[in-house]
Design a protein around this motif. Structure first.
Motif, PDB file in Angstrom:
ATOM      1  N   ASP A  59       0.808  -1.220   0.000  1.00 34.02           N
ATOM      2  CA  ASP A  59       0.000   0.000   0.000  1.00 34.02           C
ATOM      3  C   ASP A  59       0.841   1.270   0.000  1.00 34.02           C
ATOM      4  O   ASP A  59       2.033   1.263   0.322  1.00 34.02           O
ATOM      5  CB  ASP A  59      -0.939   0.002   1.215  1.00 34.02           C
ATOM      6  CG  ASP A  59      -2.187  -0.811   0.955  1.00 34.02           C
ATOM      7  OD1 ASP A  59      -2.911  -0.486   0.008  1.00 34.02           O
ATOM      8  OD2 ASP A  59      -2.430  -1.781   1.697  1.00 34.02           O
ATOM      9  N   ARG A  60       0.160   2.386  -0.358  1.00 36.14           N
ATOM     10  CA  ARG A  60       0.782   3.696  -0.444  1.00 36.14           C
ATOM     11  C   ARG A  60       0.472   4.516   0.803  1.00 36.14           C
ATOM     12  O   ARG A  60      -0.519   4.293   1.497  1.00 36.14           O
ATOM     13  CB  ARG A  60       0.263   4.443  -1.666  1.00 36.14           C
ATOM     14  CG  ARG A  60       1.048   4.279  -2.954  1.00 36.14           C
ATOM     15  CD  ARG A  60       1.410   2.865  -3.273  1.00 36.14           C
ATOM     16  NE  ARG A  60       2.258   2.782  -4.485  1.00 36.14           N
ATOM     17  CZ  ARG A  60       2.894   1.702  -4.849  1.00 36.14           C
ATOM     18  NH1 ARG A  60       2.806   0.585  -4.120  1.00 36.14           N
ATOM     19  NH2 ARG A  60       3.645   1.681  -5.936  1.00 36.14           N
ATOM     20  N   LEU A  61       1.332   5.511   1.030  1.00 38.98           N
ATOM     21  CA  LEU A  61       1.143   6.401   2.174  1.00 38.98           C
ATOM     22  C   LEU A  61      -0.187   7.141   2.080  1.00 38.98           C
ATOM     23  O   LEU A  61      -0.851   7.400   3.096  1.00 38.98           O
ATOM     24  CB  LEU A  61       2.298   7.404   2.245  1.00 38.98           C
ATOM     25  CG  LEU A  61       2.340   8.342   3.455  1.00 38.98           C
ATOM     26  CD1 LEU A  61       2.447   7.560   4.751  1.00 38.98           C
ATOM     27  CD2 LEU A  61       3.501   9.318   3.327  1.00 38.98           C
ATOM     28  N   SER A  62      -0.608   7.466   0.878  1.00 36.93           N
ATOM     29  CA  SER A  62      -1.887   8.163   0.695  1.00 36.93           C
ATOM     30  C   SER A  62      -3.057   7.322   1.205  1.00 36.93           C
ATOM     31  O   SER A  62      -4.064   7.870   1.671  1.00 36.93           O
ATOM     32  CB  SER A  62      -2.093   8.516  -0.776  1.00 36.93           C
ATOM     33  OG  SER A  62      -2.017   7.354  -1.591  1.00 36.93           O
ATOM     34  N   SER A  63      -2.927   5.989   1.145  1.00 35.34           N
ATOM     35  CA  SER A  63      -3.988   5.118   1.674  1.00 35.34           C
ATOM     36  C   SER A  63      -4.102   5.262   3.189  1.00 35.34           C
ATOM     37  O   SER A  63      -5.205   5.295   3.743  1.00 35.34           O
ATOM     38  CB  SER A  63      -3.702   3.659   1.305  1.00 35.34           C
ATOM     39  OG  SER A  63      -3.653   3.483  -0.090  1.00 35.34           O
ATOM     40  N   LEU A  64      -2.948   5.352   3.868  1.00 34.87           N
ATOM     41  CA  LEU A  64      -2.961   5.561   5.321  1.00 34.87           C
ATOM     42  C   LEU A  64      -3.544   6.922   5.667  1.00 34.87           C
ATOM     43  O   LEU A  64      -4.345   7.060   6.598  1.00 34.87           O
ATOM     44  CB  LEU A  64      -1.545   5.458   5.880  1.00 34.87           C
ATOM     45  CG  LEU A  64      -1.012   4.074   6.233  1.00 34.87           C
ATOM     46  CD1 LEU A  64       0.425   4.180   6.725  1.00 34.87           C
ATOM     47  CD2 LEU A  64      -1.869   3.418   7.308  1.00 34.87           C
ATOM     48  N   GLN A  65      -3.139   7.940   4.912  1.00 36.46           N
ATOM     49  CA  GLN A  65      -3.627   9.285   5.193  1.00 36.46           C
ATOM     50  C   GLN A  65      -5.141   9.372   5.061  1.00 36.46           C
ATOM     51  O   GLN A  65      -5.805  10.076   5.822  1.00 36.46           O
ATOM     52  CB  GLN A  65      -2.959  10.286   4.248  1.00 36.46           C
ATOM     53  CG  GLN A  65      -1.469  10.461   4.505  1.00 36.46           C
ATOM     54  CD  GLN A  65      -0.779  11.282   3.439  1.00 36.46           C
ATOM     55  OE1 GLN A  65      -1.169  11.256   2.265  1.00 36.46           O
ATOM     56  NE2 GLN A  65       0.261  12.013   3.827  1.00 36.46           N
ATOM     57  N   ALA A  66      -5.694   8.609   4.133  1.00 35.99           N
ATOM     58  CA  ALA A  66      -7.143   8.626   3.927  1.00 35.99           C
ATOM     59  C   ALA A  66      -7.894   7.994   5.093  1.00 35.99           C
ATOM     60  O   ALA A  66      -9.091   8.228   5.265  1.00 35.99           O
ATOM     61  CB  ALA A  66      -7.493   7.906   2.634  1.00 35.99           C
ATOM     62  N   MET A  67      -7.193   7.172   5.905  1.00 33.89           N
ATOM     63  CA  MET A  67      -7.832   6.503   7.041  1.00 33.89           C
ATOM     64  C   MET A  67      -7.816   7.334   8.311  1.00 33.89           C
ATOM     65  O   MET A  67      -8.399   6.927   9.320  1.00 33.89           O
ATOM     66  CB  MET A  67      -7.120   5.174   7.319  1.00 33.89           C
ATOM     67  CG  MET A  67      -7.181   4.173   6.198  1.00 33.89           C
ATOM     68  SD  MET A  67      -6.249   2.688   6.631  1.00 33.89           S
ATOM     69  CE  MET A  67      -6.277   1.793   5.076  1.00 33.89           C
ATOM     70  N   MET A  68      -7.127   8.472   8.291  1.00 38.99           N
ATOM     71  CA  MET A  68      -7.030   9.282   9.512  1.00 38.99           C
ATOM     72  C   MET A  68      -8.401   9.775   9.921  1.00 38.99           C
ATOM     73  O   MET A  68      -9.191  10.241   9.104  1.00 38.99           O
ATOM     74  CB  MET A  68      -6.085  10.463   9.302  1.00 38.99           C
ATOM     75  CG  MET A  68      -4.631  10.067   9.174  1.00 38.99           C
ATOM     76  SD  MET A  68      -3.550  11.497   9.089  1.00 38.99           S
ATOM     77  CE  MET A  68      -3.835  12.239  10.688  1.00 38.99           C
ATOM     78  N   SER A  69      -8.662   9.671  11.234  1.00 35.17           N
ATOM     79  CA  SER A  69      -9.964  10.122  11.746  1.00 35.17           C
ATOM     80  C   SER A  69      -9.949  11.623  11.984  1.00 35.17           C
ATOM     81  O   SER A  69      -8.912  12.239  12.107  1.00 35.17           O
ATOM     82  CB  SER A  69     -10.284   9.392  13.046  1.00 35.17           C
ATOM     83  OG  SER A  69      -9.254   9.554  13.987  1.00 35.17           O
TER      84      SER A  69
END
Length: 608
Positions: free
Chosen positions: A598-608
């Motif tokens: 996965d990409r860092l942008s995927s993690l950023q999209a999960m931020m609450s």
């Protein structure tokens, strides 16, 4: 290796006697063997109660404050053995425990097993005197004096005694015996009810060991509990996990089949804070206890100040179970756990951090009111009494019957001037069908929360993960974890049973802010794989090591694993700028190449 027989000639309650007990407990094959060993130690003539108190305190898993820093400990090993620092470090990495490493390395003069050497003054010293006088005296001494004392101590002791002493110096003994297991052994041995003894054990561990606390713990007579009622927590009631998968319809069907009608259950949000008990005495003096049974009152002065301002004593003393949360005043809702982390570990938080990150105590349950124990009463009665008390105390404006109170998303604060709540009741999540509840559960992160808690209206407050009915009485219905596929880039050897294997891992995702994308670390994880899978990963790690940073090995990226976690947070510790909460390995992904991670942008999209 020096050794002494486990003999009744050992001075009762001495370091030598405790080391022999520890060895017998560690080697015991059955519960009966452990019980006989423990009772044989505690019921010997001549045993001082203060020595018995320290022995049980240590066996229960409590830790002395670290007396000797690791660097000084390693220096003592090097000077005692003449080994080079790198060899000491390699030995530690192989053994996985610094105290055990020292006990193996410094015992270089083996004698026949079973021989009885003259006992040194240190080995015959009582546990209480050893800890309260000798070990306490080491704190604050110059490093060379501590090293000198340790070298002299090791020369006087057998291997078992060295091991126990080292574990005390480095912060605690771990026997593999749970606290509940210890309670069971004591309950059977002293003919005491296990639930009552569990409560006594919690009170026993909440203060320094002494002859008085030991007598209160094991006395066959019921001790006077006025002090306990005012100043001690009780064992927490822990939830069982309700693991459900699939659509809302499927989860609703499974709930109906497993738990019965939805009307039998109260639902609340599973808040993402820290579990705690609030104990208030008759004068309004409050204490806050963590689930780890640590007194954390000073870390959250806002909560205790709320009670110091009260001008009445009706309903006190009081005990509440609940959650500490950072509160968003403007939106009248909790903030995420990442915000609470900024308050954790601060022994005396500044006025600035209290203002920017105010905390509240979100009450789940009423445990005691006006000195009366409420735990055996139904949850419906406990909640109704809690709502009524909060109304009387002025913490909420309105409270009615148990099932009607707090139907709003949050009860209103008595102070409408913008000041945050200090104490409130966790609102009910209203639904008339399991399907409605399943839909609400899927939206828990909007609160923010981790899912739902389900409580039977007619259930008492239990101990631990009590299961008194076929359905159980307390369930946590958590959301499915967030997941990403990540690349293994760092590895470190484990400790204890995992010593010698690379079992602790660092993971990265692709930073797609750069062209070309590069791997950036964001998480560490060490749980989730089977023993067989750990061995396979260990073999890969050993073949792909590219660099060393102390005990950490940088490996050539080749393995992809699926990680699960609860939330994504900003972090300055990782190059990615992000970290995740409760990361664990869900499975190996041999079907994916590292480029497919996965990409860092995927993690950023999960931020609450």
């Amino acid at each position: 290796m020096r050794s002494r027989p486990m003999s009744k000639a050992l001075p009762p309650g001495s370091l030598a006697d405790f080391a022999a007990l520890f060895r017998r407990l560690d080697w015991a094959q059955t519960v009966r063997d452990r019980q006989q060993a423990l009772l044989g130690f505690l019921q010997r003539g001549g045993l001082l109660e203060r020595d018995a108190a320290w022995a049980l305190w240590l066996l229960a898993g409590e830790r002395l404050k670290r007396t000797v820093p690791p660097g000084i400990f390693r220096k003592a090993i090097e000077e005692s053995t003449g080994l080079a620092p790198w060899l000491v470090e390699e030995s530690y990495q192989s053994v996985g425990d610094l105290a055990e490493t020292a006990s193996l390395l410094v015992c270089t003069q083996p004698t026949a097993l079973g021989s009885l050497e003259p006992m040194s003054a240190l080995a015959s010293r009582g546990l209480a005197d050893l800890i309260e006088q000798d070990l306490s005296a080491l704190k604050g001494l110059p490093a060379e004096e501590i090293v000198s004392w340790m070298k002299a101590a090791w020369q006087q002791l057998s291997a078992a005694e060295i091991f126990c002493l080292n574990k005390m110096l480095t912060g605690g003994l771990r026997l593999g015996l749970s606290r509940q297991g210890l309670v069971g052994l004591l309950a059977n041995g002293f003919n005491l009810a296990k639930p009552r003894l569990a409560e006594r054990m919690l009170f026993f561990l909440s203060q320094p060991p002494s002859a008085q606390t030991y007598r209160r713990l094991v006395s066959a007579l019921e001790p006077v509990d006025s002090e306990h009622a005012l100043h001690g927590p009780v064992p927490f009631f822990l939830a069982q996990s309700l693991a459900l998968e699939g659509s809302a319809e499927k989860q609703a069907y499974d709930c109906e089949k497993r738990l019965g009608p939805v009307s039998h259950w109260a639902a609340e949000w599973k808040w993402d804070g820290i579990r705690a008990q609030l104990v208030v005495d008759a004068q309004g003096q409050a204490q806050v206890w963590s689930r780890g049974e640590e007194l954390i009152t000073d870390q959250f002065p806002e909560i205790t100040q709320a009670f110091s301002a009260l001008t009445f004593v009706q309903g006190l003393p009081l005990k509440l179970d609940g959650e500490i949360l950072v509160w968003d005043v403007s939106q009248s809702r909790p903030r995420g756990f990442a915000e609470l982390q900024k308050r954790l570990g601060r022994r005396k938080p500044s006025k600035a951090i209290q203002a920017s990150h105010p905390v509240v105590f979100m009450a789940y349950d009423l445990l005691a009111l006006a000195g009366q124990d409420y735990r055996d009463r139904p949850f419906s009665e406990r909640r109704e009494a809690l709502c009524a008390w909060l109304k009387t105390a002025g913490f909420i404006q309105a409270a009615s019957a148990a099932k009607d109170a707090s139907k709003a998303r949050h009860t209103k604060t008595a102070n409408q001037a913008g000041n945050p709540l200090r104490l409130n009741i966790s609102p009910l999540v209203e639904a008339t069908t399991w399907r409605q509840l399943a839909v609400l559960q899927s939206q828990a992160r909007d609160q923010p929360a981790e899912g739902l808690m389900l409580k039977r209206w007619d259930a008492a407050y239990g101990q631990g993960r009590t299961k008194q009915s076929p359905q159980g009485e307390l369930w946590k219905w958590k959301l499915a974890p967030l997941t990403v596929d990540a690349v293994l880039i760092y590895a470190q050897r484990g400790h204890g049973r995992r010593a010698g294997l690379y079992t602790d891992y660092g993971f990265a995702v692709w930073d797609d802010r750069q062209v070309p994308a590069v791997l950036v670390p964001f998480a560490k994880a060490y749980s989730g794989l089977t023993d067989e899978e750990l061995k396979k990963v260990d073999q890969v790690v050993r073949k792909t090591i590219e660099d060393k940073f102390g005990p950490v090995r940088q490996v050539r990226p080749s393995l992809v694993m699926e990680l699960g976690f609860e939330a994504v947070m900003r972090s300055a510790r990782h190059k990615s700028g992000l970290s995740v909460r409760f990361p664990r390995i869900l499975r190996l992904r041999p079907d994916k190449t590292i480029e497919q991670a996965d990409r860092l942008s995927s993690l950023q999209a999960m931020m609450s």
